[in-house]
Design a protein around this motif. Structure first.
Motif, short mmCIF file in Angstrom:
data_model
loop_
_atom_site.label_atom_id
_atom_site.label_comp_id
_atom_site.label_asym_id
_atom_site.label_seq_id
_atom_site.Cartn_x
_atom_site.Cartn_y
_atom_site.Cartn_z
N VAL A 152 0.88 -1.16 0.00
CA VAL A 152 0.00 0.00 0.00
C VAL A 152 0.92 1.21 0.00
O VAL A 152 1.76 1.37 0.89
CB VAL A 152 -0.93 0.03 1.23
N PHE A 153 0.79 2.06 -1.01
CA PHE A 153 1.63 3.24 -1.16
C PHE A 153 0.87 4.47 -0.68
O PHE A 153 -0.23 4.73 -1.15
CB PHE A 153 2.02 3.42 -2.63
N VAL A 154 1.45 5.21 0.25
CA VAL A 154 0.78 6.38 0.82
C VAL A 154 1.26 7.61 0.07
O VAL A 154 2.34 8.15 0.33
CB VAL A 154 1.06 6.51 2.34
N SER A 159 7.35 11.72 -1.13
CA SER A 159 7.66 12.85 -2.01
C SER A 159 8.98 12.57 -2.73
O SER A 159 9.72 11.66 -2.36
CB SER A 159 7.74 14.16 -1.22
N SER A 160 9.24 13.36 -3.78
CA SER A 160 10.41 13.10 -4.63
C SER A 160 11.19 14.37 -4.92
O SER A 160 10.89 15.44 -4.38
CB SER A 160 9.95 12.45 -5.94
N LEU A 161 12.16 14.25 -5.81
CA LEU A 161 12.99 15.40 -6.18
C LEU A 161 12.19 16.44 -6.95
O LEU A 161 12.51 17.62 -6.92
CB LEU A 161 14.19 14.95 -7.01
N ASN A 162 11.15 15.99 -7.66
CA ASN A 162 10.25 16.93 -8.32
C ASN A 162 8.89 16.28 -8.49
O ASN A 162 8.74 15.06 -8.43
CB ASN A 162 10.82 17.45 -9.65
N GLU A 163 7.90 17.11 -8.70
CA GLU A 163 6.51 16.66 -8.78
C GLU A 163 6.27 15.70 -9.94
O GLU A 163 5.54 14.72 -9.81
CB GLU A 163 5.60 17.89 -8.90
N GLU A 164 6.89 15.96 -11.07
CA GLU A 164 6.68 15.11 -12.25
C GLU A 164 7.14 13.67 -11.99
O GLU A 164 6.44 12.71 -12.32
CB GLU A 164 7.43 15.70 -13.45
N MET A 165 8.33 13.51 -11.40
CA MET A 165 8.83 12.18 -11.10
C MET A 165 7.88 11.45 -10.14
O MET A 165 7.59 10.27 -10.32
CB MET A 165 10.24 12.27 -10.47
N PHE A 170 3.60 7.28 -9.12
CA PHE A 170 2.33 6.99 -8.45
C PHE A 170 1.20 6.70 -9.43
O PHE A 170 0.28 5.97 -9.11
CB PHE A 170 1.95 8.12 -7.49
N SER A 171 1.28 7.23 -10.65
CA SER A 171 0.20 6.97 -11.60
C SER A 171 0.50 5.81 -12.55
O SER A 171 -0.42 5.11 -12.97
CB SER A 171 -0.09 8.23 -12.43
N GLY A 178 0.50 -2.53 -6.24
CA GLY A 178 -0.30 -2.55 -5.01
C GLY A 178 -1.39 -1.51 -5.07
O GLY A 178 -1.93 -1.21 -6.13
N HIS A 179 -1.69 -0.95 -3.90
CA HIS A 179 -2.78 0.02 -3.76
C HIS A 179 -2.20 1.39 -3.43
O HIS A 179 -1.36 1.50 -2.55
CB HIS A 179 -3.74 -0.41 -2.65
#
Length: 191
Positions: A152-154, A159-165, A170-171, A178-179
């Motif tokens: 299960v991924f929260v 968070s990452s080095l940038n939003e795009e990554m 996540f998508s 998983g979920h």
């Protein structure tokens, strides 16, 4: 459509990656280090109270395996990090009985006792988050997936080095492993 999720705290562990002094203050997105740590603490407090295992993973920055790379995570001639850089931030709310795993590479399984700690506790499902999405979290997720753990991924506790990554992983990747859920959805699944 997102399917209903139910988690048994007796067979579930929260595993949070690299919430330590040398990492949480770095520029990350889409969630700040402060936000990720606050949500991790909320998850840990709730899950601990329900009997779930809590695991904090930290990377020993001065022992980090750094192979030759075009864009290394740390310059080979960089001065050693202060010892505190590898310590968990106190805002995690670390408690006696929580497990601390120290690693020397991105993933939390290779060269550590993480699998042993989880198997001894009868863990079948890992709730995973931390910093950074595409490095420590994803590397740990791939090893956990290969070893047969449910995941299960929260999203809002990662968070990452940038939003795009972050959004790409996540998508496009994590839903296949998983979920993907929010902090509140994970808490609700434990009820």
């Amino acid at each position: 459509m997102t399917q209903a999720l139910s988690l048994d705290p007796r067979t579930t562990a929260l595993v949070m990656i690299d919430l330590q002094h040398g990492i949480v203050g770095r520029p990350i997105a889409p969630h700040s280090g402060t936000e990720v740590v606050a949500r991790a603490k909320q998850l840990a407090d709730t899950m601990r109270a329900k009997g779930a295992a809590i695991v904090w993973v930290r990377v020993l920055l001065n022992e980090l395996h750094l192979p030759s790379a075009d864009a290394p995570s740390r310059a080979p001639d960089a001065p050693p990090a202060p010892a505190e850089a590898s310590e968990l931030v106190p805002e995690t709310g670390l408690q006696p009985g929580d497990v601390i795993v120290s690693k020397r590479q991105w993933g939390a399984f290779y060269g550590t006792d993480l699998e042993l700690q989880l198997r001894r506790r009868g863990i079948k499902t890992i709730v995973l988050g931390g910093i950074a999405t595409n490095f420590g979290v994803e590397s740990t997720a791939r090893a956990a997936f290969d070893q047969g753990f449910g995941l299960v991924f929260v999203e809002d506790a990662t968070s990452s080095l940038n939003e795009e990554m972050h959004h790409l992983t996540f998508s496009k990747l994590f839903p296949h492993m998983g979920h993907v859920r929010s902090t509140q959805q994970v808490i609700d699944a434990l009820a």
